[in-house]
Design an enzyme around this catalytic site. Sequence first.
Site, short mmCIF file in Angstrom:
data_model
loop_
_atom_site.label_atom_id
_atom_site.label_comp_id
_atom_site.label_asym_id
_atom_site.label_seq_id
_atom_site.Cartn_x
_atom_site.Cartn_y
_atom_site.Cartn_z
N ARG A 6 -62.23 14.01 -12.14
CA ARG A 6 -61.11 14.42 -10.95
C ARG A 6 -59.76 13.57 -11.16
O ARG A 6 -58.99 14.18 -11.66
CB ARG A 6 -61.76 14.24 -9.66
CG ARG A 6 -61.02 15.27 -8.66
CD ARG A 6 -59.72 14.53 -8.13
NE ARG A 6 -60.09 13.14 -7.39
CZ ARG A 6 -59.07 12.32 -7.05
NH1 ARG A 6 -57.85 12.72 -6.98
NH2 ARG A 6 -59.28 11.46 -6.42
N ASP A 7 -59.95 12.61 -10.72
CA ASP A 7 -58.86 11.66 -10.76
C ASP A 7 -58.04 11.31 -11.92
O ASP A 7 -56.87 11.28 -12.20
CB ASP A 7 -58.90 10.31 -9.77
CG ASP A 7 -57.56 9.76 -9.41
OD1 ASP A 7 -56.40 10.12 -9.56
OD2 ASP A 7 -57.84 8.58 -8.65
N HIS A 37 -60.23 1.73 -3.53
CA HIS A 37 -59.91 2.62 -4.75
C HIS A 37 -58.68 2.02 -5.53
O HIS A 37 -57.48 2.23 -4.74
CB HIS A 37 -59.46 4.22 -4.15
CG HIS A 37 -59.02 5.04 -5.11
ND1 HIS A 37 -60.06 6.32 -5.42
CD2 HIS A 37 -57.90 5.34 -5.82
CE1 HIS A 37 -59.25 6.98 -6.44
NE2 HIS A 37 -58.20 6.39 -6.53
N CYS A 45 -51.85 9.94 -10.72
CA CYS A 45 -51.60 10.73 -9.70
C CYS A 45 -50.47 11.67 -10.03
O CYS A 45 -49.15 11.35 -10.30
CB CYS A 45 -51.35 10.39 -8.20
SG CYS A 45 -51.52 11.49 -7.05
N ASN A 63 -56.68 4.39 -12.99
CA ASN A 63 -57.39 3.61 -12.05
C ASN A 63 -58.17 2.71 -12.62
O ASN A 63 -58.42 2.43 -13.81
CB ASN A 63 -58.61 4.65 -11.73
CG ASN A 63 -58.21 5.70 -10.95
OD1 ASN A 63 -57.48 6.95 -11.22
ND2 ASN A 63 -58.49 5.75 -9.61
#
Length: 310
Positions: free
Chosen positions: A26-27, A219, A252, A261
Amino acid sequence: MSPELPMVVPAPGLPERVTIYEVGARDGLQNEQTVVPVEVKAEFLDRLAGSGLGVCEATSFVHPKWVPQLADAAELLARLTRAPGVDYPVLVPNERGLDRALDAGIEHVAVFASATETFAQRNLNRSLDGQFAMFDTVVTRALDAGLRVRGYVSMCFGDPWEGAVDPGQVAAVGRRLHEMGCHQLSLGDTIGTGTPGHVDAVLDACTAAGVPMEQLAVHFHDTYGQALSNTLAALRRGVTTVDASAGGLGGCPYAESATGNLATEDLVWMLDGLGVAHGVDLDALVATSAWMAQQLGRPSPSRVVRALAG
Ligand code: HMG
Ligand code: MG
């Protein structure tokens, strides 16, 4: 097993076990320039689950024009072989997103709030207060339907438009999500500017606002190379859920300075060295990230993937 393994030397004050909350599908993929084919996404998730990751965030039911990379969310979930015992949460910003997640048979959703006014506007098209009005009905309906709801808080350590973010502001946003009924809050360093003392300050502010440490997850983004040291700081304070992204994929789409990340492999290496249990097979995960790097046509930014994939 690779002959290169860290020697296990436990350090005091750490949890015995950590849950890795894998966000790569997802991210990671939400930020790719190109749309990754749905069958590649499905294989990626299968391989992540196969490497022992018990939580694999799958996709987002957001507006397809806002995040075209994840417009295939329903098709992906229909294709996915859901491994027994593996949790596949999805992001939902609003009731339309929740309806789509319920149609897909999802049991765990996440709402994603901003700690700052500017990012609430840019990421959700809502004011800071307006985002709660949107989440309130989503969380109530999801809980009534028997789902679990995670709450993300973005821009907890700095915001590219507003600069420094007061930990008290982060705690106030987190507290509202906690009071709505989110079972866990993930504190996002979306642009990666945080440092370990700052992690302490944000955790202190959140617990002082009434969110128990066992309901906090972290996170981190590795923009400035701080993700692992920040993680260690959080583990020392009793946090036991850490978000990470296989191969360090990510960013993002609505925060340009957000880069990758924390890489799951880098986290696993550190946990292995510390003797903290996590359940992930590092070799299988590295092979998965090396395969995904080939699909994306560029090397993984993860140091551990680069060291081991050779
Ligand atoms: P909006 O334009 O204000 O939406 O966007 P709206 O409520 O005004 O609705 C407009 C139209 O969109 C309507 O259609 C809706 O049905 C449709 P029309 O009636 O005009 O034909 N619509 C939808 N369609 C499909 N799925 C939906 C949906 N919602 C509305 N869910 C909205 C508001 C929240 C939808 C939009 O801003 C959005 O999708 N934002 C998502 C942005 C995003 O995904 N960002 C990345 C995730 S956050 C992140 O990465 C940070 C995090 O990883 C932590 C960290 O890294 O620190 C979590
Ligand atoms: Mg992120």
